[in-house]
Every structure is written in C-alpha cells, then in structure tokens.
Design an enzyme around this catalytic site. Structure first.
Site, PDB file in Angstrom:
ATOM      1  N   HIS A  26       0.843  -1.194   0.000  1.00 53.51           N
ATOM      2  CA  HIS A  26       0.000   0.000   0.000  1.00 53.51           C
ATOM      3  C   HIS A  26       0.878   1.243   0.000  1.00 53.51           C
ATOM      4  CE1 HIS A  26       0.551   1.580   4.139  1.00 53.51           C
ATOM      5  NE2 HIS A  26       0.808   0.317   4.444  1.00 53.51           N
ATOM      6  N   CYS A  27       0.320   2.328  -0.508  1.00 56.45           N
ATOM      7  CA  CYS A  27       0.976   3.633  -0.430  1.00 56.45           C
ATOM      8  C   CYS A  27       0.127   4.498   0.498  1.00 56.45           C
ATOM      9  CB  CYS A  27       1.142   4.258  -1.810  1.00 56.45           C
ATOM     10  SG  CYS A  27      -0.403   4.527  -2.697  1.00 56.45           S
ATOM     11  N   ALA A  28       0.131   5.798   0.320  1.00 57.79           N
ATOM     12  CA  ALA A  28      -0.580   6.678   1.247  1.00 57.79           C
ATOM     13  C   ALA A  28      -2.084   6.523   1.167  1.00 57.79           C
ATOM     14  CB  ALA A  28      -0.202   8.131   0.977  1.00 57.79           C
TER      15      ALA A  28
END
Length: 470
Positions: A26-28
């Site tokens: 996942h990213c932000a």
C-alpha cells in the site's frame, strides 16, 4: 458499517481469492494488489465494497483507493488473512516488468526527465523575462536604450538563462544513470564532457561563428549544449557499461577501474560516435528545411509548424539558429520564426488543456507552470513533463502547430529578429503584422487545447501510465 476485517475479506474474494494474489502493498491512499490473472477479478464488486473510493488496473496491479489512514488498516487485515505482503518499492520493481514495451518506455522516459523539469521551467521564465526586458520597444517605454543597460547586469541575466540549457546534457545524463542503475555522479561527469568548453560551442557552430573539430580527419566533434537525445542515449549505454565493469572487476580494484573504464569507453562513444551522428543529422535537417520553406500554398507552415517540436525532443533544433541568422542577413526578415512559434504555442495549449482537465493537484502543479513556460518560448517542460508522457497531448500539439503554421505561412508573417517566440516574440511583430501574429498564435493554442481537452487526455490515462509510480 462493515468492519475492516470484513472489508478486507470482501476485497480478497472479489480479486479472485488468495490464490490469485501474488502480493499486496500500500501507499498513502491505495491498496496495491499484484494479481496473477486479471480476468478473475470482479471489478464491479470491488467498486461496490464499502469504503472503496475508486479502483483501476495498471501494470499487473489492482490499485484500490481507500484514502489516508483507512488503507493502512485494510492492508493489515488483508495480511492477517494470509496474503503475502511486500514493500511498495519491491512492487514497483515488479510493476516495471509489466505492461507492453511502449508503456514501459514511456514510463522510463518520464522517470528520466521529470526530475529535470523544475529547473527548465524556471529557466524558461528567466528567458521570457529577459527577452521582454531587453527589447528596444520595452526599453523605450522607460526612456532607455540598449546602451543604457549595464553590461554586468546583462551578464547576470545570461547566467540565469543559459546555465540549465548549456549544461542540459549533464542533467540528462545524471538522471539517465540514476534511472538505469548507474552512478549518478559518473553521469554528471559524462554529461559535462559533452559540453566541455574545450569543444566548439554548439550554438556558435550553428551560428557559423565556429567550426567542428575533426578527429582522425573525418569525425566532426562539437559541444552538445542544449541537446537531449545524445545525452539520454549516452546515459543509458553508460549505466549498462558501468554495471558490466562493476560485475567483472574485482572488489579491490572496483573504485579505481570501474569509473575510469566507464568514462573512457563512454567518452569515446559519446563524442566520436553518438554525437557526430546527430551533428550529421543536423546538417541534413537544415538543408531539408531550407527546401521546405520554398514550398507554396502554406505547405511549409504545415510541415515545419507540425514537426518542429519533434526536433526539440532530439535536441538538434538549435541548428536553426544558423538558418535564422542567414535569413535576417540576406533578407532583413525571418519567416521561420513565425512558423516555429506556432508549434511552440500549440504545445503550451495542449499542456494547458491537461492542467485544466485533470483533477490531480500534482499534475496541475506541473502542467500550469509548464504551459506558461511554453508561452514564454520554452517547451521542454511541457513536452517532457506532460505532453510526451501521455502521447496524445503531444500529437495534438503537433496538429495545432501545423494549423497555426499554415496560417503564419499563408499570411507571410516575417519577424524582424530571432531568438524569442510566442509572448516575448510579439515584440518582433510590432508593425502591421501584430494582429495576424496574435491570431495565428490563438489558432495554434485553440486547436491544440480543444483537441487535447476533448480527445487527448483523461485522468484514466494518468492512472494507467503513472499509477505504478504514485
């Protein structure tokens, strides 16, 4: 409201189950799932899951937008279901292997040039302001003449406007080495070799004030100030050469031999093979453009206005300085300026359309100043930062350039000078041509803007191309 664990299970089921998932990261804001078989994914089901704000597929990944904070919790629940996790950087490395060759090439091209864009935008603004403030007509408003401007002040403005483009090969080679796995500092030195003051300056050669150095009696060697493609190619090959040296040279000798060998091999290739090939190409292009300018019925405007910005990509466009000098010396006017101005303005129009249509704050922040830079005569930020990355805006920019170039040619627009275009270039048409110059620019911008806005860009394109780098 569904619990996060329940949402995580729904996501896994809709993606095709754990057996269809290679890894998850996942990213932000996004949950990134590397899937084995895209056909097993029930995208409509994913979109209907609670808390999901959007979903798209790119380079082997399903990217599900949950938003800041929420995505971390969903990710932890997915991992708790026994799905293999990985880091974002590892997933990006895997994603780079996905997609067709063209998509990977565009992504790589963008990776090289995007870090350079801010300084090119700044330089474009400096160039536009310098062009305006040093024109006779502007000085007259303040009761000044060119002789009244301090030589030291002009030298300072020259430092502002010339540095980035004079050393552009160093910036490009640095970034190319960085992207292709070499040592960026070696890329900087290689790029600086291409513009070493010991070599004849490319602009001076283009203007007829200097001649190439001939190595072995037949290989023309010049500096490559302002060029892009030779430095890009040298950076790509150089990174590969360095990695080969690092692989075969013993560790005890690596610090000494690898940089030495890389720079030795690449200096020969860049200065004596890659560079001369492009220098020869410049001469062919110049002869071709002189012939095209003589074509009737506005054909010269269509061909030159529609193709000039392609030459900007190669970096060989500075050869036209010589053509413009010849035109002014022989006829006191410069019809070439008006035609290429339309190609420049059109790229700005296409970039402006992207800026106004996208909902991405990041892209807006890049596209708006890049468009302004183009309207001040510098299109590299618009081309490399925006238009070429999404392809269609660049192509529609070429169409707008052809349309405006046709109008400029039919109306026989003739500049009284050279070196400035679009808004600053207005000062070269302060006679009965001014209204036609403005209208031709508006036509170029309008055509490129309309085509790009309605047919050339969507945020889906941005997600497809840039999703793996978000």
């Amino acid at each position: 409201m569904a619990e996060n664990k329940e949402i995580a299970q729904q996501v896994v089921d809709a993606i095709g189950g754990k057996d269809n998932i290679d890894s998850v990261a996942h990213c932000a804001t996004r949950l990134r799932i590397m899937v084995k078989d895209k056909e097993q994914v029930e995208e409509s089901e994913v979109e209907n899951i609670e808390k999901v704000k959007g979903v798209f597929y790119n380079s082997g990944q399903y990217q599900i937008i949950f938003g800041t904070g929420t995505v971390n919790k969903i990710y932890n629940e997915v991992i708790g279901l026994g799905v293999s996790g990985t880091s974002k950087s590892e997933m990006k490395d895997e994603a780079k292997k996905q997609g067709n060759t063209f998509q990977r090439a565009i992504r790589t091209f963008g990776d090289v040039f995007v870090p350079i864009i801010p300084v090119l935008v700044a330089t474009g603004l400096f160039m536009g302001l310098r062009g305006l403030l040093t024109q006779d007509q502007i000085l007259e408003v303040f009761g000044l003449a060119p002789a009244d401007i301090s030589a030291n002040f002009l030298l300072y403005t020259q430092v502002l406007t010339d540095t980035a483009f004079a050393f552009l090969p160093a910036l490009v080679a640095w970034s190319a080495f960085r992207v292709f796995g070499g040592s960026p500092v070696i890329g900087i030195v290689l790029g600086l070799m291409l513009v070493n003051p010991a070599l004849p300056n490319a602009y001076a050669v283009a203007g007829g004030d200097a001649s190439p150095i001939y190595m072995l009696g037949f290989i023309p060697v010049v500096g490559y100030q302002g060029t892009v493609l030779p430095a890009f190619i040298a950076g790509y090959i150089g990174a590969k050469v360095e990695k080969w040296f690092r692989k075969v040279v013993p560790e005890t000798l690596d610090l000494l031999v690898s940089p030495f060998g890389t720079l030795l091999v690449m200096s020969v290739l860049a200065l004596f093979i890659i560079g001369p090939v492009f220098h020869s190409l410049e001469e062919v292009i110049l002869d071709l453009v002189v012939w095209i300018l003589g074509l009737p019925f506005g054909l010269a405007g269509i061909l030159i206005g529609g193709t000039h910005q392609i030459l900007v990509i190669t970096g060989v466009h500075h050869i036209f300085n010589f053509l413009e000098i010849q035109l002014l010396a022989n006829t006191d006017v410069n019809p070439f300026n008006g035609i290429i101005t339309m190609g420049i303005a059109a790229q700005g129009g296409a970039t402006l359309a992207v800026a106004m249509k996208t909902k991405s704050k990041k892209l807006k922040a890049l596209a708006f100043p890049s468009a302004l830079s183009a309207f001040l005569g510098i299109t590299e930020p618009a081309i490399f930062g925006v238009n070429l990355r999404y392809i269609k805006p660049f192509l529609f920019g070429l169409v707008g350039g052809a349309a405006g170039g046709f109008m400029a040619d039919i109306l026989s627009l003739e500049a009284t000078g050279m070196a400035v275009t679009v808004i600053p270039g207005t000062l070269l048409y302060l006679n009965d041509q001014l209204i036609w110059y403005i209208l031709a620019n508006l036509l170029s911008i309008g055509v490129a803007f309309a085509l790009t806005y309605f047919f050339g860009y969507s945020d889906k394109m941005r997600e497809d191309i840039e999703g793996s780098n978000a």
